[in-house]
Design a protein around this motif. Structure first.
Motif, PDB file in Angstrom:
ATOM      1  N   GLN A  28       0.825  -1.210   0.000  1.00  0.00           N
ATOM      2  CA  GLN A  28       0.000   0.000   0.000  1.00  0.00           C
ATOM      3  C   GLN A  28       0.861   1.263   0.000  1.00  0.00           C
ATOM      4  O   GLN A  28       0.542   2.240  -0.668  1.00  0.00           O
ATOM      5  N   VAL A  73       2.098   1.706  -3.640  1.00  0.00           N
ATOM      6  CA  VAL A  73       1.071   2.100  -4.611  1.00  0.00           C
ATOM      7  C   VAL A  73       0.510   3.485  -4.318  1.00  0.00           C
ATOM      8  O   VAL A  73       0.286   4.282  -5.232  1.00  0.00           O
ATOM      9  N   VAL A  74       0.284   3.797  -3.061  1.00  0.00           N
ATOM     10  CA  VAL A  74      -0.382   5.057  -2.710  1.00  0.00           C
ATOM     11  C   VAL A  74       0.595   6.209  -2.520  1.00  0.00           C
ATOM     12  O   VAL A  74       0.234   7.366  -2.714  1.00  0.00           O
ATOM     13  N   SER A 131       3.264   6.485  -6.577  1.00  0.00           N
ATOM     14  CA  SER A 131       2.028   7.118  -7.021  1.00  0.00           C
ATOM     15  C   SER A 131       2.275   8.307  -7.947  1.00  0.00           C
ATOM     16  O   SER A 131       3.211   9.077  -7.762  1.00  0.00           O
ATOM     17  N   THR A 160      -7.367   7.006  -7.472  1.00  0.00           N
ATOM     18  CA  THR A 160      -7.039   5.804  -8.234  1.00  0.00           C
ATOM     19  C   THR A 160      -5.624   5.380  -7.897  1.00  0.00           C
ATOM     20  O   THR A 160      -4.877   6.119  -7.279  1.00  0.00           O
ATOM     21  N   THR A 161      -5.256   4.196  -8.342  1.00  0.00           N
ATOM     22  CA  THR A 161      -3.916   3.690  -8.083  1.00  0.00           C
ATOM     23  C   THR A 161      -3.061   3.859  -9.338  1.00  0.00           C
ATOM     24  O   THR A 161      -2.513   2.906  -9.867  1.00  0.00           O
ATOM     25  N   GLN A 162      -2.962   5.070  -9.819  1.00  0.00           N
ATOM     26  CA  GLN A 162      -2.150   5.410 -10.983  1.00  0.00           C
ATOM     27  C   GLN A 162      -0.697   5.561 -10.554  1.00  0.00           C
ATOM     28  O   GLN A 162      -0.401   6.336  -9.650  1.00  0.00           O
ATOM     29  N   LEU A 163       0.203   4.819 -11.194  1.00  0.00           N
ATOM     30  CA  LEU A 163       1.614   4.886 -10.854  1.00  0.00           C
ATOM     31  C   LEU A 163       2.339   5.851 -11.791  1.00  0.00           C
ATOM     32  O   LEU A 163       1.981   5.987 -12.958  1.00  0.00           O
ATOM     33  N   THR A 170      -1.506  -6.490  -5.012  1.00  0.00           N
ATOM     34  CA  THR A 170      -2.514  -5.485  -5.302  1.00  0.00           C
ATOM     35  C   THR A 170      -2.354  -5.064  -6.761  1.00  0.00           C
ATOM     36  O   THR A 170      -1.341  -5.368  -7.383  1.00  0.00           O
ATOM     37  N   THR A 171      -3.342  -4.395  -7.298  1.00  0.00           N
ATOM     38  CA  THR A 171      -3.272  -3.967  -8.687  1.00  0.00           C
ATOM     39  C   THR A 171      -3.190  -2.456  -8.765  1.00  0.00           C
ATOM     40  O   THR A 171      -3.589  -1.749  -7.849  1.00  0.00           O
ATOM     41  N   ALA A 172      -2.666  -1.975  -9.878  1.00  0.00           N
ATOM     42  CA  ALA A 172      -2.528  -0.542 -10.115  1.00  0.00           C
ATOM     43  C   ALA A 172      -2.542  -0.309 -11.624  1.00  0.00           C
ATOM     44  O   ALA A 172      -2.701  -1.255 -12.408  1.00  0.00           O
TER      45      ALA A 172
END
Length: 164
Positions: free
Chosen positions: A61, A64-65, A69, A78-81, A147-149
């Motif tokens: 987390q 991703v966050v 991010s 959203t989980t945009q990288l 997790t997905t992103a």
């Protein structure tokens, strides 16, 4: 004395009801035992080590966050990288795992996998997988969290493995 045929019929019905109750009770007991033991079969074994699943989830987390991010706010929707942050993080010359791993004396490995049917994002180079961190000593000592992103408008999976 003659026995009444209705008495015999009622005795047979009583045996049928008792048999039904026994059969249903046995079935329910077998199902309860099956579900109770099935949970232990499906979990990942942690042998001679502490379970670090919570730390793996916190690390994933954080990655991703926060760390990878594309958002500048602390609460992304959203989980945009970020392409640049992903390239920098997975550069073998500058591993930053110590800064994101949740927990002391914890080793970790981060794998980013492209899961779409198209060409992978350019951050992946010619690969479909990016990895940073050491290989766990064996698969039974590592806990993992996935997790997905989204990276460059394409789906990716972030897997974090942690162990002591």
């Amino acid at each position: 004395m003659r026995s009444n045929s209705t008495d015999s019929y009622q005795d047979d019905r009583a045996q049928t009801v008792i048999g039904f109750v026994i059969a249903v009770s046995t079935f329910v007991l077998i199902i309860a035992v099956l579900f109770a033991s099935l949970g232990g079969v499906l979990t990942t074994p942690i042998t001679n080590q502490a379970d670090t699943t919570e730390e793996a989830a916190q690390t994933a987390q954080t990655l991703v966050v926060d760390t990878l991010s594309a958002h500048t706010t602390s609460s992304p929707t959203t989980t945009q990288l970020s392409h640049e942050k992903v390239v920098e993080f997975f550069d073998n010359d500058s591993p930053q795992l110590d800064n994101v791993t949740a927990g002391d004396n914890l080793s970790s490995r981060v794998t980013l996998v492209y899961i779409g049917p198209q060409e992978p994002p350019t951050a992946f180079g010619s690969n479909r997988t990016l990895v940073v961190g050491d290989q766990p000593p064996n698969s039974n000592v590592a806990s993992s969290y996935t997790t997905t992103a989204v990276l460059d408008d394409r789906p990716v999976m972030v897997e974090v493995e942690t162990w002591h």
